[in-house]
Design a protein around this motif. Sequence first.
Motif, mmCIF file in Angstrom:
data_model
loop_
_atom_site.group_PDB
_atom_site.id
_atom_site.type_symbol
_atom_site.label_atom_id
_atom_site.label_comp_id
_atom_site.label_asym_id
_atom_site.label_seq_id
_atom_site.Cartn_x
_atom_site.Cartn_y
_atom_site.Cartn_z
ATOM 1 N N UNK A 16 0.868 -1.180 0.000
ATOM 2 C CA UNK A 16 0.000 0.000 0.000
ATOM 3 C C UNK A 16 0.897 1.220 0.000
ATOM 4 N N UNK A 17 0.748 2.060 -1.020
ATOM 5 C CA UNK A 17 1.560 3.266 -1.170
ATOM 6 C C UNK A 17 0.595 4.443 -1.114
ATOM 7 N N UNK A 18 0.753 5.325 -0.112
ATOM 8 C CA UNK A 18 -0.238 6.394 -0.008
ATOM 9 C C UNK A 18 0.311 7.651 0.637
ATOM 10 N N UNK A 19 -0.427 8.714 0.404
ATOM 11 C CA UNK A 19 -0.274 9.965 1.129
ATOM 12 C C UNK A 19 -1.686 10.403 1.479
ATOM 13 N N UNK A 20 -1.894 11.645 1.807
ATOM 14 C CA UNK A 20 -3.213 12.095 2.224
ATOM 15 C C UNK A 20 -4.199 12.320 1.091
ATOM 16 N N UNK A 21 -3.768 12.132 -0.158
ATOM 17 C CA UNK A 21 -4.641 12.390 -1.298
ATOM 18 C C UNK A 21 -4.763 11.237 -2.285
ATOM 19 N N UNK A 22 -3.810 10.320 -2.247
ATOM 20 C CA UNK A 22 -3.786 9.265 -3.252
ATOM 21 C C UNK A 22 -3.264 7.985 -2.615
ATOM 22 N N UNK A 23 -3.799 6.859 -3.058
ATOM 23 C CA UNK A 23 -3.316 5.564 -2.562
ATOM 24 C C UNK A 23 -3.297 4.569 -3.704
ATOM 25 N N UNK A 24 -2.242 3.780 -3.745
ATOM 26 C CA UNK A 24 -2.106 2.679 -4.696
ATOM 27 C C UNK A 24 -2.013 1.401 -3.894
ATOM 28 N N UNK A 25 -2.796 0.407 -4.267
ATOM 29 C CA UNK A 25 -2.661 -0.916 -3.683
ATOM 30 C C UNK A 25 -2.054 -1.783 -4.769
ATOM 31 N N UNK A 26 -0.850 -2.254 -4.517
ATOM 32 C CA UNK A 26 -0.133 -3.099 -5.463
ATOM 33 C C UNK A 26 -0.101 -4.514 -4.901
ATOM 34 N N UNK A 27 -0.083 -5.484 -5.795
ATOM 35 C CA UNK A 27 -0.040 -6.890 -5.373
ATOM 36 C C UNK A 27 1.128 -7.558 -6.075
ATOM 37 N N UNK A 28 1.872 -8.367 -5.329
ATOM 38 C CA UNK A 28 2.986 -9.106 -5.918
ATOM 39 C C UNK A 28 2.432 -10.304 -6.686
ATOM 40 N N UNK A 29 2.427 -10.188 -8.001
ATOM 41 C CA UNK A 29 1.955 -11.277 -8.868
ATOM 42 C C UNK A 29 3.087 -12.229 -9.224
ATOM 43 N N UNK A 30 4.300 -11.875 -8.802
ATOM 44 C CA UNK A 30 5.436 -12.767 -8.997
ATOM 45 C C UNK A 30 5.609 -13.631 -7.762
ATOM 46 N N UNK A 31 6.851 -13.948 -7.451
ATOM 47 C CA UNK A 31 7.112 -14.693 -6.225
ATOM 48 C C UNK A 31 8.144 -13.933 -5.409
ATOM 49 N N UNK A 32 8.594 -14.542 -4.318
ATOM 50 C CA UNK A 32 9.520 -13.863 -3.427
ATOM 51 C C UNK A 32 10.855 -13.579 -4.114
ATOM 52 N N UNK A 33 11.314 -14.507 -4.942
ATOM 53 C CA UNK A 33 12.599 -14.328 -5.631
ATOM 54 C C UNK A 33 12.506 -13.298 -6.757
ATOM 55 N N UNK A 34 11.382 -13.285 -7.446
ATOM 56 C CA UNK A 34 11.198 -12.372 -8.575
ATOM 57 C C UNK A 34 9.860 -11.648 -8.427
ATOM 58 N N UNK A 35 9.836 -10.605 -7.568
ATOM 59 C CA UNK A 35 8.581 -9.886 -7.362
ATOM 60 C C UNK A 35 8.127 -9.167 -8.637
ATOM 61 N N UNK A 36 6.839 -9.053 -8.798
ATOM 62 C CA UNK A 36 6.250 -8.382 -9.945
ATOM 63 C C UNK A 36 5.007 -7.649 -9.443
ATOM 64 N N UNK A 37 5.186 -6.381 -9.063
ATOM 65 C CA UNK A 37 4.077 -5.613 -8.506
ATOM 66 C C UNK A 37 3.136 -5.149 -9.609
ATOM 67 N N UNK A 38 1.862 -5.386 -9.393
ATOM 68 C CA UNK A 38 0.814 -4.966 -10.327
ATOM 69 C C UNK A 38 -0.209 -4.134 -9.558
ATOM 70 N N UNK A 39 -0.710 -3.105 -10.195
ATOM 71 C CA UNK A 39 -1.712 -2.250 -9.560
ATOM 72 C C UNK A 39 -3.011 -3.016 -9.384
ATOM 73 N N UNK A 40 -3.506 -3.023 -8.161
ATOM 74 C CA UNK A 40 -4.775 -3.687 -7.855
ATOM 75 C C UNK A 40 -5.888 -2.658 -7.722
#
Length: 151
Positions: A16-40
Motif C-alpha cells: 500500500x503506497x499512499x499519502x493524504x490524497x492518493x493511494x495505490x494498492x499493489x499486489x505481488x503477482x510474482x514470487x519472493x525471488x522475482x517480485x512483480x508488482x501490479x496495480x490492484x
Amino acid sequence: MTHSDKFRLPAGALVAVCDGRRALFLRNEGDQAFPNLRTREVHEQDNPPTAAQGTDAPGRVHQSTGTARSAVETTDFHALAEAAFLRRIAERLEALLAAGEGTALVMVASPRALGVLRPLYGRAVQEALIGEVDRDMVKLPVYEIEKHVAA
C-alpha cells in the motif's frame, strides 16, 4: 515488524503506497525471488488547499468575565480531509486482508500519513504487516516503487 526499506515480498503480498490524497494498492503477482508488482486498486481524493475550502475569518470568543475577546483557531479543512481519506484507506485495507486478498502487507507512506494510519490499523492489517517504509512514493511509477521496496 521491520523498518528496513527492502522486503522479501511473498507471492500475493500487498504493498500500500499512499499519502493524504492518493493511494495505490499493489499486489505481488510474482514470487519472493522475482517480485512483480501490479496495480490492484487506485484511490484518489480531490483535496483543495484549506484557503479554498474555508474562507471565513476566524471566529471570536468572548471571555465569561471581563471584556477580553480572543480568536478561535481556524479549522484546517485540508488536514481533516486527508485524515478522513486515510481512515477510508485503512478500512479498505482491513477489508481486503480480512477477505484473504493478500498474504502480507508492506505500508509505504510519508511519515505524516503513517502517523495518521498506525492507530487505525485493524487486526487483519496488524497480522499481515511485515514492514513500513516512511517515504512518499505515491507519485513514482510502479516499477520504481518495486525497485525501492522489493529485496
